[in-house]
Design a protein around this motif. Sequence first.
Motif, PDB file in Angstrom:
ATOM      1  N   MET A   1       0.840  -1.190   0.000  1.00 42.42           N
ATOM      2  CA  MET A   1       0.000   0.000   0.000  1.00 42.42           C
ATOM      3  C   MET A   1       0.877   1.242   0.000  1.00 42.42           C
ATOM      4  SD  MET A   1      -3.012   1.089   2.689  1.00 42.42           S
ATOM      5  CE  MET A   1      -1.864   1.496   3.993  1.00 42.42           C
ATOM      6  N   ALA A   2       0.589   2.181  -0.854  1.00 41.83           N
ATOM      7  CA  ALA A   2       1.380   3.405  -0.935  1.00 41.83           C
ATOM      8  C   ALA A   2       1.230   4.209   0.345  1.00 41.83           C
ATOM      9  CB  ALA A   2       0.930   4.242  -2.134  1.00 41.83           C
TER      10      ALA A   2
ATOM     11  N   ASP B   1      -1.286 -12.350   7.447  1.00 42.65           N
ATOM     12  CA  ASP B   1      -1.492 -12.432   5.998  1.00 42.65           C
ATOM     13  C   ASP B   1      -2.197 -11.181   5.481  1.00 42.65           C
ATOM     14  OD1 ASP B   1      -0.388 -15.011   5.716  1.00 42.65           O
ATOM     15  OD2 ASP B   1      -2.289 -15.938   6.285  1.00 42.65           O
TER      16      ASP B   1
ATOM     17  N   ARG C   1       0.232  -8.272   5.585  1.00 46.94           N
ATOM     18  CA  ARG C   1       1.220  -8.399   4.503  1.00 46.94           C
ATOM     19  C   ARG C   1       0.606  -7.963   3.167  1.00 46.94           C
ATOM     20  NH1 ARG C   1       2.279 -13.497   5.131  1.00 46.94           N
ATOM     21  NH2 ARG C   1       3.968 -13.144   6.624  1.00 46.94           N
ATOM     22  N   ALA C   2      -0.642  -8.338   2.931  1.00 43.47           N
ATOM     23  CA  ALA C   2      -1.316  -7.964   1.688  1.00 43.47           C
ATOM     24  C   ALA C   2      -1.484  -6.451   1.578  1.00 43.47           C
ATOM     25  CB  ALA C   2      -2.678  -8.652   1.602  1.00 43.47           C
ATOM     26  N   LEU C   3      -1.613  -5.788   2.725  1.00 45.76           N
ATOM     27  CA  LEU C   3      -1.789  -4.337   2.748  1.00 45.76           C
ATOM     28  C   LEU C   3      -0.458  -3.588   2.841  1.00 45.76           C
ATOM     29  CD1 LEU C   3      -4.801  -4.241   5.219  1.00 45.76           C
ATOM     30  CD2 LEU C   3      -4.871  -3.457   2.837  1.00 45.76           C
ATOM     31  N   GLY C   4       0.614  -4.298   3.136  1.00 45.52           N
ATOM     32  CA  GLY C   4       1.905  -3.658   3.284  1.00 45.52           C
ATOM     33  C   GLY C   4       2.053  -2.895   4.579  1.00 45.52           C
ATOM     34  N   VAL C   5       1.385  -3.378   5.640  1.00 46.51           N
ATOM     35  CA  VAL C   5       1.470  -2.726   6.951  1.00 46.51           C
ATOM     36  C   VAL C   5       1.791  -3.787   8.000  1.00 46.51           C
ATOM     37  CG1 VAL C   5      -0.189  -0.945   6.288  1.00 46.51           C
ATOM     38  CG2 VAL C   5      -1.006  -3.030   7.423  1.00 46.51           C
ATOM     39  N   SER C   6       2.004  -3.355   9.220  1.00 46.32           N
ATOM     40  CA  SER C   6       2.235  -4.304  10.307  1.00 46.32           C
ATOM     41  C   SER C   6       0.901  -4.851  10.799  1.00 46.32           C
ATOM     42  CB  SER C   6       2.962  -3.618  11.462  1.00 46.32           C
ATOM     43  OG  SER C   6       2.099  -2.696  12.104  1.00 46.32           O
TER      44      SER C   6
END
Length: 210
Positions: free
Chosen positions: A1-2, A32, A35-40
Motif C-alpha cells: 500500500m502506498a 497475511d 502483509r497484503a496491505l503492506g502494513v504491520s
Amino acid sequence: MAASETLTAERILEATEEVLRRHGPAKATVVDVARALGVSHGTVYRHFRTKAALREAVTKRWLDRTSQSLSRFVTEDHDPETRLRDWLAGLFEAKRKKAGGDPELFATYSVLAEEAGEAVGDHIDELTGQLTEIVRAGVESGVFTVADPAVAARAVFQATGRFHDPSYAREWLKPGVEGEFEAMVELLLRGLRGCGAEGLRGCGAEGLRG
C-alpha cells in the motif's frame, strides 16, 4: 500500500476477503492480511482489536450485500404479492450466484457465518424485517389476511429456508429446483391470502399440503 493511501476499515475488509479466498478460513491470519496491505499486523489490530472481530466484520460485510440488494423490493412500485415474489426470488438468486460464482469463497463464508452468531442473527432480523414490511403492506391493502405481519414474515422466511440456507447449497443447481421454489412461494401466498385471521397458522397441516 502506498504511503499516501489511508488505511481504512473497508480496505482491511477488502484485503481480508482476498486472503480468505486464497488461504481459506483455517489458514488465513491477520499477519497475511497485514502483509497484503503492506502494513504491520499491529496496524490492522488498531482497527479490529481481535482476529475474531475482523472475521465477524468481514462476514457482516458479506451478509450486508444481500440485504442491501433486497431492500429495493420492499418499496418497489408493485403490488405486495409481486413484491413478495420478487424479494424471495431475489434472495434465492443472490445465494445461488454466490454459491455458483465463487464456491471457494462461499464455502469460506459459510464457515465464518457459523462463528459469527451475532452478525448472522442481525442479518436474519434485517431480512425478516424487510419481509414484514411487505406483508404489512399486503394486510393494509386487503391482499393478505394475517393477524401479525412479523410472525407471518418469519414463517415465510423459515419455510423457504431450503432456498437460502447455505447448508442446502448443493441442491440449488439441481434440475427442477426453480419449479420447486415457485411451488413453495405459491403455497405460501395462498396461506397469506386466504387462511383467515390467523394467516399461515390458520391453514393447518391440511392447508399447507395444498
